[in-house]
Design an enzyme around this catalytic site. Structure first.
Site, PDB file in Angstrom:
ATOM      1  N   HIS A  75      38.721  57.437  54.910  1.00 24.25           N
ATOM      2  CA  HIS A  75      39.439  56.376  54.211  1.00 24.25           C
ATOM      3  C   HIS A  75      40.614  55.897  55.060  1.00 24.25           C
ATOM      4  CE1 HIS A  75      41.602  54.273  51.015  1.00 24.25           C
ATOM      5  NE2 HIS A  75      40.453  54.261  50.364  1.00 24.25           N
ATOM      6  N   TYR A 102      44.756  47.131  42.646  1.00 20.82           N
ATOM      7  CA  TYR A 102      46.136  47.613  42.739  1.00 20.82           C
ATOM      8  C   TYR A 102      46.763  47.610  41.346  1.00 20.82           C
ATOM      9  CZ  TYR A 102      45.533  46.665  47.734  1.00 20.82           C
ATOM     10  OH  TYR A 102      45.082  46.651  49.039  1.00 20.82           O
ATOM     11  N   PHE A 131      40.657  45.850  48.100  1.00 20.46           N
ATOM     12  CA  PHE A 131      41.672  45.930  49.152  1.00 20.46           C
ATOM     13  C   PHE A 131      42.497  44.657  49.309  1.00 20.46           C
ATOM     14  CE2 PHE A 131      38.577  49.172  50.603  1.00 20.46           C
ATOM     15  CZ  PHE A 131      39.424  50.277  50.643  1.00 20.46           C
ATOM     16  N   ASP A 183      39.696  50.910  42.900  1.00 21.95           N
ATOM     17  CA  ASP A 183      40.030  50.052  41.767  1.00 21.95           C
ATOM     18  C   ASP A 183      41.163  49.122  42.188  1.00 21.95           C
ATOM     19  OD1 ASP A 183      41.970  52.042  41.854  1.00 21.95           O
ATOM     20  OD2 ASP A 183      42.025  52.384  39.698  1.00 21.95           O
TER      21      ASP A 183
END
Length: 229
Positions: A193, A77, A88, A75
């Site tokens: 990740h 920031y 990102f 989701d």
């Protein structure tokens, strides 16, 4: 300000005529239901991010026919000013987020170039989060609002096209969507990740960008310029 800013943003996206509007999410009432739920949070005093005009930006910058690669995030920031609607991507004034630092290092980018990934999106990289909205200071607040249906449908739609694409799946949530992809026609490159909290440390050195470009070249496509200069 409108009393229904997210519904208004959805209406504007509909007016754009985007090819993504063919997804069931936009045709069966789900989009309106999700927008209404987010608008309810705004009416209750929550600060929702990113700005309404940027909520559908991943789909606007990278139309379905233009997709060459897919990167999935969680989701936006949750700090005001940091997100711009692309997974990102960072446009804030503070230090780069830890995960993005790892991503950019793997891409060979100079940190001084910043973290705005718009250049990737405009080359055909779909940078799509599982939730297109979040609340200030509350990461993950909208992950159960229904946005994930859009993400699933977008992945499936790219997979259903005849044109080859590469999917870079980082972390358990993204890797779970590998089942939606026809891997006989598309490239799928999985890893852990990029977060420094990933104890396995199996993202650094996995060469996702080099592997993606080699796969694209093997299938008659041009490489993506991943470096930010």
């Amino acid at each position: 300000m409108s009393a229904t800013p997210v519904a208004d943003a959805l209406a504007a996206f509909r007016a754009s005529g985007s090819p993504w509007l063919a997804l069931p999410f936009f045709g069966n009432g789900t989009a309106e239901a999700v927008a209404a739920r987010v608008d309810e949070r705004i009416a209750a005093g929550a600060r929702v991010l990113p700005a309404p005009t940027q909520i559908f930006r991943a789909l606007t910058e990278t139309p379905l026919p233009a997709v060459r690669a897919v990167i999935l995030g969680q989701d936006p920031y949750p700090t005001p000013g940091d997100a711009n609607g692309l997974a990102f991507s960072f446009v804030g004034s503070g230090r780069l987020p830890a995960s993005l630092k790892v991503i950019l290092a793997e891409a060979g980018s100079d940190r001084a170039a910043g973290g705005d990934l718009t250049a990737w999106a405009r080359q055909g990289v779909l940078l799509l989060n599982s939730a297109l909205t979040v609340e200030a200071g509350k990461a993950g607040a909208h992950l159960r609002f229904g946005w994930a249906r859009l993400t699933d449908e977008a992945v499936a739609a790219v997979s259903a096209r005849p044109e080859p694409a590469v999917f870079l799946l980082w972390g358990a949530q993204a890797r779970a969507r590998a089942a939606l992809i026809d891997q006989t026609r598309h490239g799928v490159f999985e890893s852990g990740h990029p977060s420094p909290l990933n104890r396995a440390r199996d993202f650094p050195g996995s060469d996702p960008f080099g592997r993606a470009n080699r796969w694209l070249a093997e299938h008659g496509d041009q490489p993506i310029e991943w470096r930010l200069d």
